[in-house]
Design a protein around this motif. Sequence first.
Motif, PDB file in Angstrom:
ATOM      1  N   PRO A   2      -6.515 112.692  21.282  1.00 34.97           N
ATOM      2  CA  PRO A   2      -6.540 112.655  22.746  1.00 34.97           C
ATOM      3  C   PRO A   2      -5.764 113.841  23.330  1.00 34.97           C
ATOM      4  CG  PRO A   2      -5.880 110.529  21.821  1.00 34.97           C
ATOM      5  CD  PRO A   2      -5.864 111.521  20.710  1.00 34.97           C
ATOM      6  N   THR A   3      -6.267 114.358  24.410  1.00 37.91           N
ATOM      7  CA  THR A   3      -5.575 115.452  25.097  1.00 37.91           C
ATOM      8  C   THR A   3      -4.980 114.989  26.410  1.00 37.91           C
ATOM      9  OG1 THR A   3      -7.666 116.116  26.110  1.00 37.91           O
ATOM     10  CG2 THR A   3      -7.034 117.202  24.043  1.00 37.91           C
ATOM     11  N   ARG A   4      -5.094 113.694  26.680  1.00 37.69           N
ATOM     12  CA  ARG A   4      -4.533 113.147  27.918  1.00 37.69           C
ATOM     13  C   ARG A   4      -3.991 111.751  27.636  1.00 37.69           C
ATOM     14  NH1 ARG A   4      -8.378 109.535  29.778  1.00 37.69           N
ATOM     15  NH2 ARG A   4     -10.490 109.849  28.975  1.00 37.69           N
ATOM     16  N   PHE A   5      -3.090 111.336  28.500  1.00 40.61           N
ATOM     17  CA  PHE A   5      -2.549 109.993  28.387  1.00 40.61           C
ATOM     18  C   PHE A   5      -3.585 108.977  28.886  1.00 40.61           C
ATOM     19  CE2 PHE A   5       1.284 112.536  28.352  1.00 40.61           C
ATOM     20  CZ  PHE A   5       2.117 111.854  27.479  1.00 40.61           C
ATOM     21  N   PRO A   6      -3.454 107.731  28.471  1.00 41.80           N
ATOM     22  CA  PRO A   6      -4.370 106.705  29.006  1.00 41.80           C
ATOM     23  C   PRO A   6      -4.193 106.565  30.516  1.00 41.80           C
ATOM     24  CG  PRO A   6      -3.096 105.872  27.132  1.00 41.80           C
ATOM     25  CD  PRO A   6      -2.486 107.174  27.514  1.00 41.80           C
ATOM     26  N   LYS A   7      -5.206 106.014  31.153  1.00 42.79           N
ATOM     27  CA  LYS A   7      -5.113 105.753  32.590  1.00 42.79           C
ATOM     28  C   LYS A   7      -4.043 104.694  32.874  1.00 42.79           C
ATOM     29  CE  LYS A   7      -8.896 105.839  34.895  1.00 42.79           C
ATOM     30  NZ  LYS A   7     -10.235 105.492  35.452  1.00 42.79           N
ATOM     31  N   ALA A   8      -3.943 103.707  31.974  1.00 45.03           N
ATOM     32  CA  ALA A   8      -2.957 102.636  32.131  1.00 45.03           C
ATOM     33  C   ALA A   8      -2.502 102.158  30.759  1.00 45.03           C
ATOM     34  CB  ALA A   8      -3.545 101.469  32.923  1.00 45.03           C
ATOM     35  N   GLY A 105       0.978 110.377  35.757  1.00 41.50           N
ATOM     36  CA  GLY A 105       0.247 109.502  36.668  1.00 41.50           C
ATOM     37  C   GLY A 105      -0.298 108.247  36.020  1.00 41.50           C
ATOM     38  N   CYS A 106       0.222 107.895  34.860  1.00 41.71           N
ATOM     39  CA  CYS A 106      -0.234 106.700  34.140  1.00 41.71           C
ATOM     40  C   CYS A 106       0.462 105.462  34.697  1.00 41.71           C
ATOM     41  CB  CYS A 106       0.060 106.858  32.656  1.00 41.71           C
ATOM     42  SG  CYS A 106      -0.367 105.403  31.672  1.00 41.71           S
ATOM     43  N   VAL A 107      -0.313 104.444  35.006  1.00 39.94           N
ATOM     44  CA  VAL A 107       0.218 103.167  35.476  1.00 39.94           C
ATOM     45  C   VAL A 107       0.602 102.327  34.263  1.00 39.94           C
ATOM     46  CG1 VAL A 107      -0.344 101.044  36.728  1.00 39.94           C
ATOM     47  CG2 VAL A 107      -1.230 103.246  37.533  1.00 39.94           C
ATOM     48  N   TRP A 108       1.742 101.650  34.326  1.00 38.87           N
ATOM     49  CA  TRP A 108       2.120 100.791  33.207  1.00 38.87           C
ATOM     50  C   TRP A 108       2.601  99.430  33.706  1.00 38.87           C
ATOM     51  CZ3 TRP A 108       7.142  98.980  32.508  1.00 38.87           C
ATOM     52  CH2 TRP A 108       8.164  99.653  33.208  1.00 38.87           C
ATOM     53  N   GLY A 109       2.416  98.433  32.851  1.00 36.54           N
ATOM     54  CA  GLY A 109       2.832  97.078  33.182  1.00 36.54           C
ATOM     55  C   GLY A 109       3.210  96.313  31.934  1.00 36.54           C
ATOM     56  N   ILE A 110       3.558  95.062  32.113  1.00 32.65           N
ATOM     57  CA  ILE A 110       4.064  94.228  31.024  1.00 32.65           C
ATOM     58  C   ILE A 110       3.256  92.929  30.943  1.00 32.65           C
ATOM     59  CG2 ILE A 110       6.037  92.847  30.244  1.00 32.65           C
ATOM     60  CD1 ILE A 110       7.843  95.019  31.527  1.00 32.65           C
ATOM     61  N   VAL A 111       2.825  92.609  29.737  1.00 25.25           N
ATOM     62  CA  VAL A 111       2.203  91.314  29.446  1.00 25.25           C
ATOM     63  C   VAL A 111       2.986  90.709  28.284  1.00 25.25           C
ATOM     64  CG1 VAL A 111       0.131  90.090  28.762  1.00 25.25           C
ATOM     65  CG2 VAL A 111      -0.064  92.114  30.213  1.00 25.25           C
ATOM     66  N   ARG A 131       8.887 100.176  39.062  1.00 25.38           N
ATOM     67  CA  ARG A 131       8.093 101.044  38.177  1.00 25.38           C
ATOM     68  C   ARG A 131       6.984 100.269  37.475  1.00 25.38           C
ATOM     69  NH1 ARG A 131      12.495 103.704  34.375  1.00 25.38           N
ATOM     70  NH2 ARG A 131      10.720 105.007  33.736  1.00 25.38           N
ATOM     71  N   CYS A 132       7.257  99.029  37.156  1.00 29.66           N
ATOM     72  CA  CYS A 132       6.301  98.175  36.456  1.00 29.66           C
ATOM     73  C   CYS A 132       5.242  97.684  37.453  1.00 29.66           C
ATOM     74  CB  CYS A 132       7.044  96.998  35.834  1.00 29.66           C
ATOM     75  SG  CYS A 132       6.003  95.797  35.013  1.00 29.66           S
ATOM     76  N   ALA A 133       3.989  98.055  37.219  1.00 33.91           N
ATOM     77  CA  ALA A 133       2.933  97.789  38.201  1.00 33.91           C
ATOM     78  C   ALA A 133       2.416  96.359  38.155  1.00 33.91           C
ATOM     79  CB  ALA A 133       1.778  98.761  37.980  1.00 33.91           C
ATOM     80  N   VAL A 134       2.574  95.680  37.031  1.00 34.36           N
ATOM     81  CA  VAL A 134       2.115  94.301  36.905  1.00 34.36           C
ATOM     82  C   VAL A 134       2.958  93.621  35.839  1.00 34.36           C
ATOM     83  CG1 VAL A 134       0.342  94.901  35.188  1.00 34.36           C
ATOM     84  CG2 VAL A 134       0.087  92.819  36.568  1.00 34.36           C
ATOM     85  N   ARG A 144      -2.041  82.213  26.934  1.00 37.46           N
ATOM     86  CA  ARG A 144      -1.130  83.300  26.581  1.00 37.46           C
ATOM     87  C   ARG A 144      -1.679  84.012  25.353  1.00 37.46           C
ATOM     88  NH1 ARG A 144       4.553  80.936  24.970  1.00 37.46           N
ATOM     89  NH2 ARG A 144       4.300  79.884  26.970  1.00 37.46           N
ATOM     90  N   LYS A 145      -1.093  85.175  25.026  1.00 37.05           N
ATOM     91  CA  LYS A 145      -1.507  85.879  23.814  1.00 37.05           C
ATOM     92  C   LYS A 145      -1.345  84.964  22.598  1.00 37.05           C
ATOM     93  CE  LYS A 145       1.715  88.851  24.515  1.00 37.05           C
ATOM     94  NZ  LYS A 145       2.691  89.947  24.302  1.00 37.05           N
ATOM     95  N   PRO A 146      -2.295  84.965  21.671  1.00 39.34           N
ATOM     96  CA  PRO A 146      -3.319  85.977  21.417  1.00 39.34           C
ATOM     97  C   PRO A 146      -4.596  85.864  22.237  1.00 39.34           C
ATOM     98  CG  PRO A 146      -3.407  84.313  19.724  1.00 39.34           C
ATOM     99  CD  PRO A 146      -2.219  83.974  20.576  1.00 39.34           C
ATOM    100  N   ASP A 147      -4.664  84.929  23.168  1.00 42.79           N
ATOM    101  CA  ASP A 147      -5.811  84.892  24.068  1.00 42.79           C
ATOM    102  C   ASP A 147      -5.834  86.178  24.891  1.00 42.79           C
ATOM    103  OD1 ASP A 147      -7.314  84.133  26.667  1.00 42.79           O
ATOM    104  OD2 ASP A 147      -7.663  82.409  25.373  1.00 42.79           O
ATOM    105  N   PRO A 148      -6.992  86.756  25.141  1.00 41.49           N
ATOM    106  CA  PRO A 148      -7.049  88.009  25.910  1.00 41.49           C
ATOM    107  C   PRO A 148      -6.857  87.844  27.410  1.00 41.49           C
ATOM    108  CG  PRO A 148      -9.268  87.300  25.346  1.00 41.49           C
ATOM    109  CD  PRO A 148      -8.317  86.364  24.626  1.00 41.49           C
ATOM    110  N   LEU A 149      -6.867  86.611  27.906  1.00 41.97           N
ATOM    111  CA  LEU A 149      -6.817  86.401  29.359  1.00 41.97           C
ATOM    112  C   LEU A 149      -5.672  87.138  30.049  1.00 41.97           C
ATOM    113  CD1 LEU A 149      -7.962  84.957  31.880  1.00 41.97           C
ATOM    114  CD2 LEU A 149      -6.417  83.041  31.339  1.00 41.97           C
ATOM    115  N   PRO A 150      -4.437  87.063  29.547  1.00 38.06           N
ATOM    116  CA  PRO A 150      -3.359  87.768  30.264  1.00 38.06           C
ATOM    117  C   PRO A 150      -3.581  89.279  30.363  1.00 38.06           C
ATOM    118  CG  PRO A 150      -2.459  86.200  28.686  1.00 38.06           C
ATOM    119  CD  PRO A 150      -3.917  86.303  28.396  1.00 38.06           C
ATOM    120  N   LEU A 151      -4.135  89.879  29.318  1.00 34.51           N
ATOM    121  CA  LEU A 151      -4.394  91.319  29.350  1.00 34.51           C
ATOM    122  C   LEU A 151      -5.498  91.647  30.347  1.00 34.51           C
ATOM    123  CD1 LEU A 151      -2.874  90.845  26.599  1.00 34.51           C
ATOM    124  CD2 LEU A 151      -4.147  92.805  25.724  1.00 34.51           C
TER     125      LEU A 151
END
Length: 224
Positions: A2-8, A105-111, A131-134, A144-151
């Motif tokens: 990759p040459t760029r950071f993820p969008k989020a 400009g990458c948005v980051w959050g916590i699950v 700073r934490c967007a979500v 909850r994890k490992p269910d994908p719903l929270p992500l």
Amino acid sequence: MPTRFPKAVLFDLDGTLLDSAPDMLAAVNAMRAARGRPDMALADLRPHVSKGARAMVGAAFDDVDAQQRDGWIPEFLALYQRELGRHGAPFAGVEAMLAALEAQGCVWGIVTNKPEYLAVQLIPLLGWQHRCAVLIGGDTLAARKPDPLPLLVAAQRIDVAPEDCVYVGDDERDIIAARAAGMPSVVALWGYRLAEDDPLAWNGDVLIEDAGELCAAAAWPATP
């Protein structure tokens, strides 16, 4: 590469962003002291932290019946709330990594699977509340994890498609959840693992030894 950071980027909390084991240890040892037992060593508790409160209380009192131990979970959570943020700290390289993401400009959050009320109280102690967007806790949603719903809900709340998010975690259920959500994943090898855990078998997209490595775009898995 990759040459760029993820969008989020979405992160697990305990064992990924935060070395919270010392706070957990203080709570466990308060419980042990109340029962006339000597302190538990940090090295003995650390591998269990990402498995949750039940696992930590189980490790601290492995000679006690599981049903009885489960009745002590509220006591553990109350003691942990008292110790919240007093002993732990972000892992080495985490602050630099977050700054690098923000600079691009990458948005980051916590699950996290940590109860939401504890996560909400902890984030300001780390200076991350603006700073934490979500923030999604283990009891925020119906699963909850490992269910994908929270992500998936976290991605929706920051208005980013799941495939444009990367999830970073130190436990197998983090990687299972990411795969089910259609998100590329990073295995945080600096986190907490049991001796029998095999992170290679989790089939994450990227395995990283040190959070500081993620200051470089090339370290991240590719996103569309």
